[in-house]
Design a protein around this motif. Structure first.
Motif, short mmCIF file in Angstrom:
data_model
loop_
_atom_site.label_atom_id
_atom_site.label_comp_id
_atom_site.label_asym_id
_atom_site.label_seq_id
_atom_site.Cartn_x
_atom_site.Cartn_y
_atom_site.Cartn_z
N UNK A 201 0.82 -1.22 0.00
CA UNK A 201 0.00 0.00 0.00
C UNK A 201 0.85 1.27 0.00
N UNK A 202 2.10 1.18 0.47
CA UNK A 202 2.92 2.39 0.60
C UNK A 202 3.25 3.03 -0.75
N UNK A 203 3.75 2.29 -1.78
CA UNK A 203 4.00 2.95 -3.06
C UNK A 203 2.75 3.53 -3.70
N UNK A 204 1.61 2.86 -3.53
CA UNK A 204 0.35 3.40 -4.05
C UNK A 204 0.01 4.70 -3.33
N UNK A 205 0.18 4.69 -2.02
CA UNK A 205 -0.11 5.88 -1.21
C UNK A 205 0.79 7.05 -1.62
N UNK A 206 2.07 6.77 -1.88
CA UNK A 206 3.01 7.84 -2.25
C UNK A 206 2.69 8.46 -3.60
N UNK A 207 1.98 7.72 -4.47
CA UNK A 207 1.64 8.25 -5.80
C UNK A 207 0.36 9.07 -5.79
N UNK A 208 -0.38 9.01 -4.69
CA UNK A 208 -1.64 9.75 -4.62
C UNK A 208 -1.38 11.16 -4.09
N UNK A 209 -1.76 12.18 -4.88
CA UNK A 209 -1.56 13.57 -4.43
C UNK A 209 -2.73 14.05 -3.57
N UNK A 210 -3.91 13.48 -3.83
CA UNK A 210 -5.12 13.96 -3.17
C UNK A 210 -5.27 13.32 -1.78
N UNK A 211 -5.36 14.13 -0.73
CA UNK A 211 -5.52 13.56 0.62
C UNK A 211 -6.77 12.69 0.76
N UNK A 212 -7.86 13.05 0.04
CA UNK A 212 -9.09 12.27 0.16
C UNK A 212 -8.93 10.89 -0.47
N UNK A 213 -8.21 10.83 -1.62
CA UNK A 213 -7.95 9.52 -2.23
C UNK A 213 -7.06 8.68 -1.32
N UNK A 214 -6.08 9.32 -0.69
CA UNK A 214 -5.20 8.61 0.25
C UNK A 214 -6.01 8.07 1.42
N UNK A 215 -6.97 8.85 1.85
CA UNK A 215 -7.81 8.42 2.97
C UNK A 215 -8.62 7.18 2.60
N UNK A 216 -9.17 7.17 1.37
CA UNK A 216 -9.93 6.00 0.92
C UNK A 216 -9.04 4.77 0.86
N UNK A 217 -7.78 4.96 0.45
CA UNK A 217 -6.85 3.83 0.39
C UNK A 217 -6.63 3.24 1.78
N UNK A 218 -6.45 4.08 2.78
CA UNK A 218 -6.21 3.56 4.13
C UNK A 218 -7.42 2.79 4.67
N UNK A 219 -8.62 3.26 4.34
CA UNK A 219 -9.83 2.53 4.76
C UNK A 219 -9.86 1.16 4.10
#
Length: 517
Positions: A201-219
């Motif tokens: 999940x970390x490389x995917x998270x690092x490629x996301x600029x939008x905080x809301x998209x990052x939040x969805x990833x963590x959920x």
């Protein structure tokens, strides 16, 4: 239950929770205890009964609570206290479960399988109330880490043990070798699932600029990791713990912007708070006071049993910690014993008992009674207990030191963010220099005053609570960093085992000499 009715019930619960929050602060009552007490009469206000769905707790609320705890847990602090945590969450949980089961077997005349199931349920600790008290009354950070770490791994251990006993009940037999193999498969498999999904999940998270998209990833990571673990037949709870630790310590550091970190951590704090709010309110809704009164002797025996199990676990095991780690002060052990509060997972596991289990309803009533007694009795007395044990030594000098540290940390963080803005071209150099110099004045002033504090050797700064105690905490972090570097060098064959182990032994001796922070 249709959507309209569900929304109405949710609104009622949220309004009740808001009222509890206001009253608990005014009456100095722990929030979760107030929620349980407020939940008791709620059923009378609703048109139809509602209850605590174990599937909802285990598949939604539990992953949220574990993941939130994982991402907020500092691995370096966890590593420094891992030995007592591992003792309490591993051998301690098994020993406590066995003691409770034996007492219930002979005290209530239960069969072995029901006795062991209830033993596992009541050996589990829920430290939401303790952590809430710690936020209001400062305690040594090592004690707080032990409490948080125990509940983090204790939840996973309870689920693994519970499922193993259910397997014995359904199959009729399970040899010792098979049990050990299953335990290792479930636990190690959960760790591997958490490691893989956490790191992926970390490389995917690092490629996301939008905080809301990052939040969805963590959920998705939190809930998905639990489901993947369950699907593969390993511990989903262990997987979520590991994934949360990896994501919180490696994913949220480095290139993550300050705004993204704040958004994510604020969301997970809110999600955890909401989950706990609904769980503890529904605990109160689920409890039937008339049935509890009729079963009171059995409940009191069960309360005595889990307290005996805790006594015979905490004091003997932690007394032996001094042989291989820094000793645990006796006052801390008193708090770990008396803060033995039951909560949401105990309720969910009780409701998950097989319908074919003999005496299931009475077992559920006993567990509910124990949860109510611990939340009300121990929950209400916990703040007074912390003060009586004099665990909080937050002196005026320590407050000054922490205020200066806060000034230094915030100014440095702002400077780092300014550097990033300059490199990305968002900020002109002239504006950057002007704003950075303003922060540099704060940094210089805080550093100068802190240096004077640390160099001073007066009675105002006791070794455990003042500036010198702060230095011990810093020295400990440095020694742990040295130890980690040596371990990595030995793993890569840069250093021989003899040289590395000798140096590590010297570092361990220095760590043992430092006082608890």
């Amino acid at each position: 239950m249709n959507v309209t009715e569900l929304i109405k019930i949710s609104i009622i619960l949220l309004l009740v929770a808001t009222g509890v929050a206001l009253l608990s602060r005014r009456l100095r009552v722990p929030y979760v205890t107030g929620l349980v007490l407020a939940g008791l009469p709620i059923t009378e206000l609703l048109s139809r009964p509602i209850g605590l769905d174990p599937a909802l707790v285990l598949n939604l609320f539990l992953p949220i609570l574990i993941f939130e705890a994982g991402i907020n847990t500092d691995v370096s602090r966890l590593r420094s206290t891992f030995k007592p945590i591992a003792l309490l969450a591993g051998p301690g949980a098994i020993l406590s479960s066995a003691i409770i089961a034996i007492l219930l077997k002979f005290g209530l005349g239960l069969s072995w399988i029901p006795a062991f199931l209830v033993g596992v349920i009541l050996a589990n600790t829920d430290t939401v109330s303790m952590i809430a008290v710690f936020k209001e009354i400062p305690v040594p950070s090592r004690l707080s880490t032990i409490v948080e770490g125990e509940t983090l791994f204790n939840d996973a251990a309870a689920l693994v043990s519970f499922n193993l006993i259910l397997q014995v009940y359904s199959t009729g037999s399970l040899t010792l070798i098979e049990g050990i193999q299953q335990l290792l498969f479930i636990s190690v498999g959960g760790c591997l699932v958490g490691l893989v999904l956490g790191y992926l999940s970390i490389p995917v998270f690092n490629r996301l600029d939008d905080p809301l998209s990052s939040l969805l990833l963590t959920v998705a990571v939190a809930l998905g990791t639990f489901q993947v673990g369950q699907f593969l037949g390993v511990s989903g709870a262990v997987a979520v713990v590991v994934a949360g630790l990896i994501f919180g310590n490696f994913g949220l550091s480095g290139n993550t912007s300050a705004s993204s970190r704040i958004t994510l951590l604020s969301f997970w704090e809110y999600a955890s708070f909401t989950a706990n709010t609904f769980i503890f309110l529904l605990i109160g809704v689920e409890i039937n006071l008339v049935t509890l009164w009729q079963t009171l002797p059995a409940i009191l025996l069960a309360v005595l049993a889990y307290q005996v199990g805790r006594v015979l676990t905490i004091y003997p095991l932690l007394a032996g910690v001094r042989w291989f780690d820094r000793p645990i002060p006796l006052r801390w052990q008193h708090l770990l014993f008396l803060g033995n509060i039951k909560g949401s997972l105990s309720m969910a596991l009780a409701l998950s008992l097989p319908t074919t289990l003999p005496g299931r309803e009475s077992l559920i009533t006993i567990v509910f009674g124990c949860v109510l007694v611990s939340l009300v009795g121990q929950g209400l007395s916990l703040p007074l207990l912390v003060k009586r044990l004099k665990l909080s030594k937050f002196s005026h000098s320590q407050q000054q030191v922490e205020e200066l540290q806060a000034q230094l940390i915030t100014a440095k963080a702002a400077q780092d963010e300014l550097d990033t803005l300059l490199k990305t071209g968002v900020l002109p150099k002239a504006v950057y220099e002007e704003m950075r110099s303003a922060y540099q004045v704060q940094v210089a002033g805080a550093e100068k005053t802190l240096r004077e504090f640390y160099n001073r050797r007066s009675d105002d700064f006791d070794h455990k609570g003042g500036a010198l105690g702060k230095l011990d905490a810093i020295r400990r972090r440095l020694l742990l960093a040295e130890k980690g570097a040596l371990t990595e060098a030995m793993r890569k064959r840069i250093l021989s085992q003899d040289i590395g182990q000798n140096r590590i032994q010297t570092i361990d001796e220095k760590l043992l000499q430092l006082d608890d922070d």
